[in-house]
Design an enzyme around this catalytic site. Sequence first.
Site, PDB file in Angstrom:
ATOM      1  N   CYS A   2     105.039  48.910 -33.238  1.00  0.00           N
ATOM      2  CA  CYS A   2     106.197  48.653 -32.396  1.00  0.00           C
ATOM      3  C   CYS A   2     105.982  47.395 -31.568  1.00  0.00           C
ATOM      4  CB  CYS A   2     106.503  49.823 -31.473  1.00  0.00           C
ATOM      5  SG  CYS A   2     106.978  51.347 -32.291  1.00  0.00           S
ATOM      6  N   ARG A  27     103.404  43.396 -36.586  1.00  0.00           N
ATOM      7  CA  ARG A  27     102.992  44.708 -36.099  1.00  0.00           C
ATOM      8  C   ARG A  27     103.569  45.835 -36.954  1.00  0.00           C
ATOM      9  NH1 ARG A  27     100.948  44.635 -30.776  1.00  0.00           N
ATOM     10  NH2 ARG A  27     101.622  46.781 -30.428  1.00  0.00           N
ATOM     11  N   TRP A  76     108.706  51.261 -35.103  1.00  0.00           N
ATOM     12  CA  TRP A  76     107.962  51.898 -36.184  1.00  0.00           C
ATOM     13  C   TRP A  76     108.241  53.393 -36.066  1.00  0.00           C
ATOM     14  CZ3 TRP A  76     104.542  50.215 -40.036  1.00  0.00           C
ATOM     15  CH2 TRP A  76     103.794  51.223 -40.662  1.00  0.00           C
ATOM     16  N   ASN A 102     106.917  52.062 -26.793  1.00  0.00           N
ATOM     17  CA  ASN A 102     105.900  52.082 -27.834  1.00  0.00           C
ATOM     18  C   ASN A 102     104.920  53.193 -27.491  1.00  0.00           C
ATOM     19  OD1 ASN A 102     104.068  51.541 -29.857  1.00  0.00           O
ATOM     20  ND2 ASN A 102     103.152  49.783 -28.828  1.00  0.00           N
ATOM     21  N   GLY A 103     104.618  54.058 -28.449  1.00  0.00           N
ATOM     22  CA  GLY A 103     103.696  55.161 -28.198  1.00  0.00           C
ATOM     23  C   GLY A 103     104.270  56.481 -28.670  1.00  0.00           C
ATOM     24  N   GLU A 485      85.232  46.831 -47.918  1.00  0.00           N
ATOM     25  CA  GLU A 485      86.221  45.903 -47.373  1.00  0.00           C
ATOM     26  C   GLU A 485      87.050  45.262 -48.481  1.00  0.00           C
ATOM     27  OE1 GLU A 485      88.429  43.618 -44.631  1.00  0.00           O
ATOM     28  OE2 GLU A 485      87.380  45.534 -44.589  1.00  0.00           O
ATOM     29  N   LYS A 489      91.163  45.536 -48.903  1.00  0.00           N
ATOM     30  CA  LYS A 489      92.050  44.379 -49.040  1.00  0.00           C
ATOM     31  C   LYS A 489      92.957  44.540 -50.264  1.00  0.00           C
ATOM     32  CE  LYS A 489      91.163  42.244 -45.486  1.00  0.00           C
ATOM     33  NZ  LYS A 489      91.055  43.605 -44.950  1.00  0.00           N
ATOM     34  N   GLU A 492      95.625  47.531 -49.508  1.00  0.00           N
ATOM     35  CA  GLU A 492      96.573  47.434 -48.405  1.00  0.00           C
ATOM     36  C   GLU A 492      97.637  46.367 -48.618  1.00  0.00           C
ATOM     37  OE1 GLU A 492      94.737  46.579 -44.650  1.00  0.00           O
ATOM     38  OE2 GLU A 492      93.482  44.981 -45.451  1.00  0.00           O
ATOM     39  N   HIS A 508      78.010  61.011 -60.059  1.00  0.00           N
ATOM     40  CA  HIS A 508      78.340  62.219 -59.322  1.00  0.00           C
ATOM     41  C   HIS A 508      79.846  62.447 -59.240  1.00  0.00           C
ATOM     42  CE1 HIS A 508      74.202  63.007 -58.023  1.00  0.00           C
ATOM     43  NE2 HIS A 508      74.091  61.683 -57.954  1.00  0.00           N
ATOM     44  N   LYS A 607      99.610  45.887 -37.603  1.00  0.00           N
ATOM     45  CA  LYS A 607      98.411  45.130 -37.270  1.00  0.00           C
ATOM     46  C   LYS A 607      97.485  45.912 -36.354  1.00  0.00           C
ATOM     47  CE  LYS A 607      95.755  41.505 -37.113  1.00  0.00           C
ATOM     48  NZ  LYS A 607      94.945  41.177 -38.292  1.00  0.00           N
TER      49      LYS A 607
END
Length: 612
Positions: A2, A27, A76, A102-103, A485, A489, A492, A508, A607
């Site tokens: 948000c 964001r 959001w 926001n929250g 990482e 990438k 996402e 395994h 973000k």
Amino acid sequence: MCGIVGFTGKRQAAPVLLDGLAKLEYRGYDSAGIAVRDGKKPIEIVKAKGKLKILMEMTDSGAAVSGNCGIGHTRWATHGEPSVTNAHPHSSDDNNVVGVHNGIIENYQELREKLIKNGYNFVSQTDTEVGVKLVDYYYKKYNGGPIDALARAMTRIRGSYAMELMFADYPDEIYAIRKDSPMIVGVSDGESYLASDVPAILKYTRNVYYVGDLEIAKLSKGEVKFYNIDREEIQKELTEIKWNAEAAEKAGYEHFMLKEIHEQPKAVKDTVNSVVKDGKIDLSSVGLSNDDLKKIERIYIVACGSAYHVGMAAQYVIEELCSVQVRVELASEFRYRKMTLFENSLAIIISQSGETADSLAALKMVKSKGIKTLGIVNVVGSSIAREADNVFYTLAGPEISVATTKAYSSQLAACYLFAIQLAYSKGEISEEEYSRLIAEVEALPQKIEKILEDKERIQWFASKFAAVKDAFFIGRGIDYAIGLEGSLKMKEISYIHSEAYAAGELKHGPISLIENGTLVIGVLTQEALYEKTVSNMVEVRSRGAYLMGLTSYGNYSVEDIADFTVYVPSADHLFIGSLAVIPLQLMGYYVSCAKGLDVDKPRNLAKSVTVE
């Protein structure tokens, strides 16, 4: 998550609000709205579902909405589906109070029922509408003005919030309250600004106040006052943002992510130079002396997402250099763990924004148990920076793309330097080794530049495999941490199912997923583990996998088993992960481009995760 903006001043507010919201698109959001007022005229609210450009078209880029005071929001969805009705701003029944938020208000159902009993009606499914109407309820019941109403509401709301409001009786003024969600205020030339992140107002001012937990801000034209929850006025210090507005622009690159990938040499160099003086590491700016470091017996590294992967790599480095036990914990799990935290421990909290909700909660938890804390953050004055006992600032500058690159690399560099100084202070490495390791870290920026000069080969390979359905990253030791990482990438920003596995774990379970054409990327930079990982690559190739090998110059035998090989310059095995991650970042970027996706703003992601 948000985006929040606010403005009161001499110019028209709507264009400023829309410009600020555009700077916060990274964001993540699903709807947008603004509320603007012209003097004592009623507040005008305009909202739209979807991208910000829809709202801009509705308002003729703000020209169709007149007034010098206003608030704006990109939403959001949490409570209620994305829609115009659920979009912010929300208002009280009579438009006496208008606000954005926001929250998450955790007890919104309880508060909603209370307000319904007191005659309020609700049109949305959001917790934000509840918060706005709760403020209106206290404003009218006690007739004590905005500060009193906000303070009373803060005592009733459970959860996190950064809330920005306008009151019909107070033209040209904006009020804000905060708990656990970021909010900044700026003042310049008779005008006042408010936002949830720096880029929104950097065009107008570089001097900001950080609103603290359970504080109230009152913005009028060119003046800001702050109050605590007891309604007492408090004084706050201005913070100067060192980077300028141009740093948050694309500078000719097609995407912010590609620009930020190319900014990594500078980000790493600046971070290293901030504490390396005349060939020695000086952590005095961090607040850690050699005596402090000598006392550390255990380290807990706590983080989320890519910052967690930094912690995974740092664990190998610290434990190899000195006899300190290290645990790496996901903040979202660690904060709820019932475990004994030992004395003489250090908790390292890693976060680009310094506002990550779970990481901030974990920081507060360990502090309450008497554990010393170190924040590794990129944003000066952020919540984690203010809460931590010590702060190591990474100097990556603004990072706009949702997928982190340069912040990740600068965090790695910070961890390397901390590890070297920790080992040196404990007498576990010699003076000669100390100097050699520092020199190795200082050489990383130039080696990253060399990798970036040869990115076209990775672009070609990425375009060839843009349609792949599954990808697996394998490696051992630090290579495994880097694979984590690289896999993140890929998934996402490319929306490809991707997993990273410690190569020794293939038998395994994961090897059952390998079939003809499955893409497997093997990371092989650790000489002591090289042959082991090669054997694992042979195993998956015999089952039909298409192999990409990632190794350092000189290990040309990889070409005998891999279908495609990428080389990075040689470096000390402890730090070569900073080089190996660059091709993996580029791989994710170019696959996303080849698929025609929104690289900088991937779906469903934000973000900074400022709510749980």
